[in-house]
Scaffold this motif. Structure first.
Motif, PDB file in Angstrom:
ATOM      1  N   ARG A  71       0.970  -0.856   0.702  1.00  0.00           N
ATOM      2  CA  ARG A  71       0.165  -0.191  -0.064  1.00  0.00           C
ATOM      3  C   ARG A  71       0.783   1.192   0.343  1.00  0.00           C
ATOM      4  N   HIS A 118       1.626  -2.554   5.262  1.00  0.00           N
ATOM      5  CA  HIS A 118       1.488  -2.749   4.289  1.00  0.00           C
ATOM      6  C   HIS A 118       2.431  -2.256   3.485  1.00  0.00           C
ATOM      7  N   ASP A 125      -4.048  -7.819   2.977  1.00  0.00           N
ATOM      8  CA  ASP A 125      -5.720  -8.498   2.928  1.00  0.00           C
ATOM      9  C   ASP A 125      -6.569  -9.161   1.925  1.00  0.00           C
ATOM     10  N   GLU A 188      -8.900  -7.587  12.650  1.00  0.00           N
ATOM     11  CA  GLU A 188      -9.386  -7.475  12.299  1.00  0.00           C
ATOM     12  C   GLU A 188      -9.322  -9.172  11.047  1.00  0.00           C
ATOM     13  N   HIS A 191      -6.569  -9.798   7.865  1.00  0.00           N
ATOM     14  CA  HIS A 191      -5.480  -9.077   7.565  1.00  0.00           C
ATOM     15  C   HIS A 191      -4.538  -9.830   8.294  1.00  0.00           C
TER      16      HIS A 191
HETATM   17 ZN   LIG Z   1      -4.679  -4.986   6.404  1.00  0.00          ZN
END
Ligand SMILES: [Zn+2]
Ligand SMILES: C[C@@H](N)C(=O)N[C@H](C)C(=O)O
Length: 214
Positions: A71, A118, A125, A188, A191
């Protein structure tokens, strides 16, 4: 910590497009038109190899849906600011936001000692699909509530049919990812990471990957 201390820092980022029949890409942030996104999904080579091996081991109609990998700093910044604004709108206090944020969106750091997971290309994810349908997991991707917690359904009595399916599917994804060496994010269900600072903490070692640009 400086970049040269990350033993796998030289590994390339590789695209996950067309790497396996068992891997689909759903680039959620690109589809939401967030800044710094692209329709492609990139992972560190060693992380990509693990994901491909895992996907190829899936039986029947099961497949992996990859939602996000490497990311950009820009996207991490946007997600962070958007989540803070959303928590403010929901009336969360500054103290609550400070405590909640790290579990839901990492601080957008390019600091070599502490890069956003990320941004290192070693966090992912993802979810599971059967045929065209995503398996029931109990919440949508990026639902920043307690319900997204990995163990939310564990130890609860009288679960409904769909809650039981979500519990079992979270367990299935977790079993697959952990047996491939990934560590989960407790807050989460989607993740996981291999080689970033979260992974290092869980394995009492040092991270393999630092932050990187594409
Ligand atoms: Zn993530
Ligand atoms: C924003 C969400 N998809 C995610 O990846 N959260 C973790 C905590 C992160 O930002 O590293």
């Amino acid at each position: 910590m400086v970049n040269s201390l990350f033993t796998k820092q030289d590994e390339n980022l590789v695209s996950m497009e067309n790497v396996s029949e068992k891997i689909k890409i759903y680039p959620s942030y690109y589809l939401q038109k967030l800044p710094g996104t692209s329709p492609q999904l990139f992972l560190r080579e060693g992380v990509a190899e693990k994901i491909i091996r895992l996907a190829e081991s899936l039986s029947g109609q099961l497949s992996l849906v990859l939602i996000d990998g490497w990311r950009s700093y820009e996207t991490q910044r946007y997600l962070y600011d958007r989540a803070v604004a959303c928590f403010h709108k929901l009336g969360h206090t500054e103290q609550q936001i400070k405590e909640e944020m790290p579990g839901f969106v990492a601080f957008p750091s390019r600091d070599p000692a502490c890069p956003a997971p990320h941004y290192s290309g070693s966090a992912i994810d993802l979810t599971l699909a059967k045929g065209q349908g995503w398996l029931e997991m109990g919440t949508d991707f990026d639902d920043f509530t307690d319900k997204a917690g990995l163990n939310y359904y564990e130890g609860k009595e009288g679960l409904s049919g769909s809650a039981l399916r979500a519990r079992n599917n979270r367990r299935k994804l977790r079993r697959l990812m952990e047996s491939a060496g990934f560590v989960p994010n407790p807050t989460e269900w989607w993740h996981y990471s291999y080689g970033d600072r979260t992974w290092a903490g869980a394995n009492h070692t040092v991270p393999l990957y630092g932050g990187t640009e594409k």
